[in-house]
Write a protein that holds these residues in place. Sequence first.
Motif, short mmCIF file in Angstrom:
data_model
loop_
_atom_site.label_atom_id
_atom_site.label_comp_id
_atom_site.label_asym_id
_atom_site.label_seq_id
_atom_site.Cartn_x
_atom_site.Cartn_y
_atom_site.Cartn_z
N PRO A 105 0.84 -1.20 0.00
CA PRO A 105 0.00 0.00 0.00
C PRO A 105 0.87 1.25 0.00
CG PRO A 105 -0.75 -1.58 1.65
CD PRO A 105 0.58 -2.07 1.15
N GLU A 159 0.67 6.45 5.98
CA GLU A 159 0.26 5.08 5.65
C GLU A 159 -1.13 4.76 6.19
OE1 GLU A 159 2.03 0.62 6.78
OE2 GLU A 159 3.18 2.44 7.13
N GLN A 183 -4.44 7.16 4.89
CA GLN A 183 -5.07 6.89 3.60
C GLN A 183 -6.46 6.25 3.75
OE1 GLN A 183 -3.60 3.58 1.22
NE2 GLN A 183 -2.29 2.92 2.91
N TYR A 184 -6.69 5.59 4.89
CA TYR A 184 -7.97 4.90 5.08
C TYR A 184 -9.09 5.85 5.48
CZ TYR A 184 -5.12 0.74 4.71
OH TYR A 184 -4.27 -0.23 4.24
N HIS A 200 -3.41 -1.50 9.77
CA HIS A 200 -4.16 -0.99 8.62
C HIS A 200 -5.66 -1.18 8.83
CE1 HIS A 200 -0.87 -0.72 5.31
NE2 HIS A 200 -0.36 -0.47 6.51
N PRO A 218 -2.67 -6.70 0.24
CA PRO A 218 -3.11 -5.40 0.74
C PRO A 218 -4.55 -5.46 1.22
CG PRO A 218 -1.97 -5.16 -1.38
CD PRO A 218 -2.20 -6.63 -1.16
N GLN A 225 -7.29 -4.52 -1.31
CA GLN A 225 -7.40 -5.54 -2.36
C GLN A 225 -8.25 -6.70 -1.87
OE1 GLN A 225 -3.68 -6.86 -4.09
NE2 GLN A 225 -4.54 -8.84 -4.67
#
Length: 321
Positions: A11, A23, A26-27, A124, A309, A312
């Motif tokens: 990612p 990092e 981004q979510y 994440h 990821p 994905q």
Amino acid sequence: MTLATPHTTLPPHSDGIRLCLAELLQYKDQAVRWLPPAQSIWSHLNGKHTSRQKGRGMNFSEVRPYQAGDDIRAIDWRVTARTGKTHTKLFTEEREQPVMLLIDLSSSMQFGSQLMLKSVQAAHFASLLCWLTIKEQDRIGAIVYNGKTLHEIKPTGRQQGALRVINQLIASQAHINTHTHEVNEADTQPNILFSEALRHLSHLCPKGSEIIIVSDFHSLKADDKQSLSRLRHHNRIQFVQIHDPLEQGITAFRGTEQVADQTQSVWLNFAAATTREQLGNQFQHQQALIKTLANSLAIPLYSLNAALPLLQQLGQQKGQS
């Protein structure tokens, strides 16, 4: 450690080992894709499972005599018929539901054979949950557990709540990375059991919370059922298991490689089918315990792969559901 990994892109801003703010930020923009009722992140984690989602609305409060201006659609006809006087139902707006995360960054989570460490994948997913919770205008809190310490973040609303959890994840992973390769014979700090993390969670989370435990559950024991049962009595619990293909004996590598965690190091011959089978059998044994415990308490169990990821995987699940 990398064992003949297939080509998969990390990612953005990620190296698969450390964590940084960009990092996980981004979510923030991705969370809106999974807002119910249009979407459900849980249904996409398991295509055949339709998860009961909390909906916003009005909860019944009481019945009182009708007053001028009351909505006639709220008249309680049963009470009206029984008393001979018009009564109306009162409703209160549904209260927020705090979301509490238990995020496992312990030694078994500091492992990854291909794309990223399991701990990084857990961070994440935790970040996505944080931003999703804030989008739903609920409070987010967490316990970040690394096997040695517990960091508690009380449920907090708005962006501040998400950032507090994210910053603690970054700090905890950085501390682990710094000390991973150090010989620390003077370190006498005792280990903290997973069961202790569950007890802290019970004290920290408000009743009626949505509890999400993100872990590989290597430290989960049958004795933890009692603590989980107490938590489940007043809250809703969900398990999200992070796994790596090598734990199941799945690898294209056929050489000898040193496999290590923070407690031990061994050489394994992956050319031998027995080696891969033994790994798979150990994984299935632990998996049986996790599933039995989850099923006995009616706790949904979801799975994420550290070799792919996050987005994905969610996209693939979305296409299958």
